[in-house]
Design a protein around this motif. Sequence first.
Motif, PDB file in Angstrom:
ATOM      1  N   GLU A 259       0.832  -0.738  -0.085  1.00  0.00           N
ATOM      2  CA  GLU A 259       0.038   0.101   0.194  1.00  0.00           C
ATOM      3  C   GLU A 259       1.172   1.383   0.300  1.00  0.00           C
ATOM      4  O   GLU A 259       0.332   2.213  -0.635  1.00  0.00           O
ATOM      5  N   GLY A 260       2.224   1.150   0.070  1.00  0.00           N
ATOM      6  CA  GLY A 260       2.713   2.460   0.140  1.00  0.00           C
ATOM      7  C   GLY A 260       4.849   2.264   0.200  1.00  0.00           C
ATOM      8  O   GLY A 260       4.720   0.962   0.578  1.00  0.00           O
ATOM      9  N   ASP A 261       5.287   3.415   0.505  1.00  0.00           N
ATOM     10  CA  ASP A 261       6.981   2.995   0.412  1.00  0.00           C
ATOM     11  C   ASP A 261       6.829   3.314   1.917  1.00  0.00           C
ATOM     12  O   ASP A 261       5.264   3.343   2.739  1.00  0.00           O
ATOM     13  N   ILE A 262       7.871   2.567   2.279  1.00  0.00           N
ATOM     14  CA  ILE A 262       8.319   3.359   4.369  1.00  0.00           C
ATOM     15  C   ILE A 262       8.345   4.405   4.501  1.00  0.00           C
ATOM     16  O   ILE A 262       7.660   4.583   5.411  1.00  0.00           O
ATOM     17  N   TYR A 263       8.319   4.943   3.640  1.00  0.00           N
ATOM     18  CA  TYR A 263       8.625   6.935   4.364  1.00  0.00           C
ATOM     19  C   TYR A 263       6.362   6.719   4.554  1.00  0.00           C
ATOM     20  O   TYR A 263       6.323   8.006   5.272  1.00  0.00           O
ATOM     21  N   ASP A 264       5.920   6.334   4.242  1.00  0.00           N
ATOM     22  CA  ASP A 264       4.132   6.548   4.419  1.00  0.00           C
ATOM     23  C   ASP A 264       4.478   6.179   5.713  1.00  0.00           C
ATOM     24  O   ASP A 264       4.110   7.215   6.358  1.00  0.00           O
ATOM     25  N   LEU A 265       4.812   5.117   6.161  1.00  0.00           N
ATOM     26  CA  LEU A 265       5.426   4.952   7.770  1.00  0.00           C
ATOM     27  C   LEU A 265       6.022   5.617   8.679  1.00  0.00           C
ATOM     28  O   LEU A 265       5.073   6.261   9.587  1.00  0.00           O
TER      29      LEU A 265
END
Length: 337
Positions: free
Chosen positions: A255-261
């Motif tokens: 659902e997204g890249d680690i930067y989304d976290l």
Amino acid sequence: MPVPITRNNRIDPGNPSVARYLERLAGFRKRRLQLSADPTGSKFESFVRSAKKAAESALFSGVRPTRAAVRSAGMAERDGLHAERLYLTTEADYEVPLIVAAPADSDEPLPAVICLHGTGQSKEGSLAEYGETLARRGFLVAVPDIRTFGEREDDYVFRAEVEILEGRSLWGLMIWDTLRIADYVRTRPDVDPDRLGLVGHSLGGHTAQAVGSLDEGIAATVASCGIFSYERFFSPRGHSTFNNPYVCVPGILAEGDIYDLYVAQAPRPLMIAWAARDPLVPKEAIEDFLEFGAPLWAGLGNAEGLKVVREDVEHEFTPSMRSEAFEWFDRWLGPSK
């Protein structure tokens, strides 16, 4: 003639399949930029909740939770510091070796910092490089061996591959261990649970970033050479994961890249130590982070809470960077807070 996917353990961004995937990851980056422009809206809150849920599902798949337990392996006092060797149970059949050090003469709850080392290093190295200095400045420090290193030394490449084959993530287990260490530190009577920080270099840096994102009780973080996104891991330098397979987390990019976290850290204080000639962390990764991070921290009312210390060095956490980190923790976690 087909374009090979890999050359000498590097992916080729010119391969059509790779290019399509990088385009997908670039779409995640554009979404972060749009949402960080209005971080007080309901869309942003929903985005953060979704990113944390998706990351936890991927990182902790297959983790075997167990009742926390700690056992002591001896104490010592040296030059005004009290140090204890502990073993903390974080998962069924697994204990993390840990050194906890603090000023010997303290009679009040202290601010605390968890210190995380890099690949191939150990708790003793972290204690010597920055943990002991923090303890002498009035902090309790908890310094663990990250899983597969130090006392728990293993072939981390092989261990990471086996975990993937078993549906687990070695990096997820490292993060899980650190979260459990944070839980333990907060229960100690000699610690102020509201003043808990994290510092890490390299592997420890991006582990600190993840833990600081998932644990809202982390009050301040310092990440040295620890900024990375999968988009920039794959491009522009075309790294494959053969040499660092612990960053392979099944399902992390659903659902997204680690930067989304990592946006979940805002607006809590975060200092980034940026080695400008780092061969492992491309400058584009730092630039991407700051492009959405600066307006995000500012929009949430703490522009001063995001700081970058940049030096023209390679993959290093230099003495001057560490000095800046000590002052960062003094400012945000010190006795006056």
